[in-house]
Motif scaffolding. Structure first.
Motif, short mmCIF file in Angstrom:
data_model
loop_
_atom_site.label_atom_id
_atom_site.label_comp_id
_atom_site.label_asym_id
_atom_site.label_seq_id
_atom_site.Cartn_x
_atom_site.Cartn_y
_atom_site.Cartn_z
N PHE A 246 21.99 -11.18 -32.90
CA PHE A 246 23.20 -11.56 -32.17
C PHE A 246 24.47 -11.18 -32.94
N ARG A 247 24.31 -10.76 -34.20
CA ARG A 247 25.45 -10.24 -34.95
C ARG A 247 26.04 -9.00 -34.27
N TYR A 248 25.21 -8.26 -33.56
CA TYR A 248 25.69 -7.02 -32.93
C TYR A 248 26.67 -7.28 -31.80
N THR A 249 26.80 -8.53 -31.36
CA THR A 249 27.81 -8.83 -30.35
C THR A 249 29.22 -8.62 -30.91
N GLY A 250 29.33 -8.60 -32.25
CA GLY A 250 30.63 -8.32 -32.86
C GLY A 250 31.17 -6.96 -32.47
N LEU A 251 30.27 -5.99 -32.28
CA LEU A 251 30.70 -4.65 -31.87
C LEU A 251 31.28 -4.68 -30.47
N ILE A 252 30.71 -5.50 -29.59
CA ILE A 252 31.24 -5.62 -28.23
C ILE A 252 32.65 -6.19 -28.26
N TRP A 253 32.84 -7.24 -29.06
CA TRP A 253 34.18 -7.82 -29.20
C TRP A 253 35.16 -6.80 -29.77
N MET B 145 25.98 -17.95 -33.28
CA MET B 145 26.17 -16.67 -33.95
C MET B 145 27.14 -15.79 -33.18
N MET B 146 27.05 -15.81 -31.85
CA MET B 146 28.01 -15.03 -31.06
C MET B 146 29.43 -15.55 -31.24
N GLY B 147 29.57 -16.89 -31.35
CA GLY B 147 30.88 -17.46 -31.62
C GLY B 147 31.40 -17.04 -32.98
N SER B 148 30.51 -16.98 -33.96
CA SER B 148 30.89 -16.55 -35.30
C SER B 148 31.39 -15.11 -35.28
N MET B 149 30.67 -14.22 -34.61
CA MET B 149 31.08 -12.82 -34.56
C MET B 149 32.41 -12.66 -33.83
N ALA B 150 32.59 -13.42 -32.74
CA ALA B 150 33.87 -13.36 -32.01
C ALA B 150 35.01 -13.80 -32.92
N ALA B 151 34.80 -14.88 -33.69
CA ALA B 151 35.85 -15.39 -34.57
C ALA B 151 36.20 -14.37 -35.65
N PHE B 152 35.19 -13.74 -36.24
CA PHE B 152 35.46 -12.76 -37.29
C PHE B 152 36.24 -11.56 -36.75
N VAL B 153 35.88 -11.09 -35.55
CA VAL B 153 36.59 -9.95 -34.98
C VAL B 153 38.02 -10.35 -34.60
N LEU B 154 38.20 -11.58 -34.11
CA LEU B 154 39.55 -12.06 -33.82
C LEU B 154 40.38 -12.14 -35.10
N ASN B 155 39.76 -12.54 -36.20
CA ASN B 155 40.43 -12.52 -37.50
C ASN B 155 40.89 -11.10 -37.85
N GLN C 227 27.98 -2.25 -38.66
CA GLN C 227 26.70 -2.60 -38.04
C GLN C 227 25.51 -2.06 -38.83
N SER C 228 25.79 -1.22 -39.83
CA SER C 228 24.70 -0.68 -40.66
C SER C 228 24.24 -1.69 -41.70
N LEU C 229 24.86 -2.86 -41.77
CA LEU C 229 24.52 -3.83 -42.81
C LEU C 229 23.05 -4.25 -42.83
N PRO C 230 22.42 -4.54 -41.69
CA PRO C 230 20.99 -4.88 -41.77
C PRO C 230 20.16 -3.77 -42.42
N LEU C 231 20.58 -2.52 -42.21
CA LEU C 231 19.86 -1.40 -42.82
C LEU C 231 20.10 -1.33 -44.32
N THR C 232 21.38 -1.47 -44.73
CA THR C 232 21.69 -1.38 -46.16
C THR C 232 21.13 -2.57 -46.93
N VAL C 233 21.12 -3.75 -46.32
CA VAL C 233 20.57 -4.92 -46.99
C VAL C 233 19.06 -4.77 -47.15
N THR C 234 18.39 -4.25 -46.13
CA THR C 234 16.94 -4.02 -46.23
C THR C 234 16.63 -2.99 -47.32
N LEU C 235 17.41 -1.90 -47.35
CA LEU C 235 17.20 -0.89 -48.38
C LEU C 235 17.52 -1.45 -49.77
N GLY C 236 18.62 -2.22 -49.87
CA GLY C 236 18.99 -2.81 -51.15
C GLY C 236 17.94 -3.77 -51.66
#
Length: 282
Positions: free
Chosen positions: A230-237, A1-11, A92-101
């Protein structure tokens, strides 16, 4: 998952380096063509892929793909006009909006603890977008609209049957974005693409597929409630690459808002894991 987040931010970083020199729809079209070519070349190696879906699943795939088109347009537009870390912090608010949705659309039960965390998390989002201040602009609204479309995408994904291959869903999304941009690009003149921009667009296509591949592999073998934080590692990247590549560093209020959003998102995921944990046998 950390690799996925790094790849998306690199994109995102590679896309942003074009600096708007390549029109938005032309960029999405070129990236999409390269992505489709890579998927065809790697057909079957990234996981099973077939089109034998039920009518219900095709409807959900269509909704998801349409949401992907909307998310791509508003996200990339915002990406060209605001710091990478600020945009990632809003996402990073996605877990919140998905839960509310899920509570509003699917009538999933959300207790007072998670609902309170959602309210606090949205306060953190307000610290990031700063409504009513000089830092608030139309691009902040575009980022929030992108969050809405990604929420719709994720909610429809949750209702797909387990028999639907993840790569089929990914391929449908790439086709939808590429198809939309194919026609939309005719609204603007075709711009010459320099060799540097070709490298950036090609790298973006490779990274976005890497992100999908790592995410699919993770979802196959991992406990979703465990790996989601581990999705939140995307913010660090995003913080690191935004500073190194573009010289951007968020103001303290944005960092505070991002911290609040991340903390409430982690709490929401924790509570979801607790409430969905099966009871021990008597």
């Amino acid at each position: 998952m950390m690799g996925s987040m790094a790849a998306f931010v690199l994109n995102d970083t590679m896309t942003k380096t074009t600096g708007g020199a390549v029109p938005l729809f032309q960029l999405l079209f070129l990236r999409g063509v390269i992505s489709i070519s890579l998927i065809v070349m790697l057909w079957g190696r990234l996981g099973p892929m077939h089109l034998r879906l039920s009518r219900r699943d095709w409807k959900l795939v269509a909704i998801r793909s349409g949401a992907e088109v909307g998310a791509s347009f508003f996200f990339v537009t915002a990406l060209f006009n605001m710091p990478l870390a600020n945009l990632s912090a809003i996402l990073q608010s996605l877990p919140l909006t998905v839960t509310l949705g899920a509570a509003l659309v699917y009538r999933e039960k959300v207790g007072w603890r998670r609902f309170s965390a959602i309210l606090v998390g949205f306060f953190g989002v307000m610290l990031i977008v700063k409504p009513g201040t000089d830092g608030f602009n139309i691009w902040s609204i575009y980022a929030l609209i992108a969050v809405f479309f990604v929420t719709v995408r994720d909610l429809s994904t949750r209702r797909l049957s387990k028999e639907v291959p993840s790569m089929t869903v990914t391929f449908a999304a790439v086709l939808a974005v590429t198809g939309f941009s194919t026609f939309a690009q005719f609204t603007t003149p075709w711009a010459p693409v320099s060799s540097a921009h070709w490298v950036a667009i090609t790298a973006a296509a490779v990274f976005v597929l890497m992100g999908y591949y790592f995410s699919v592999q993770t979802m196959r073998v991992g406990d979703v409630s465990f790996i989601a934080p581990f999705r939140y590692t995307g913010l660090i990247w995003a913080l690191i690459l935004g500073w190194l590549v573009f010289g951007d560093w968020p103001v303290p209020s944005t960092l505070a808002g991002a911290s609040i959003v991340a903390a409430t998102g982690l709490f929401t995921l924790y509570r979801e894991r607790i409430t969905t944990r099966p009871l021990p046998p008597l």
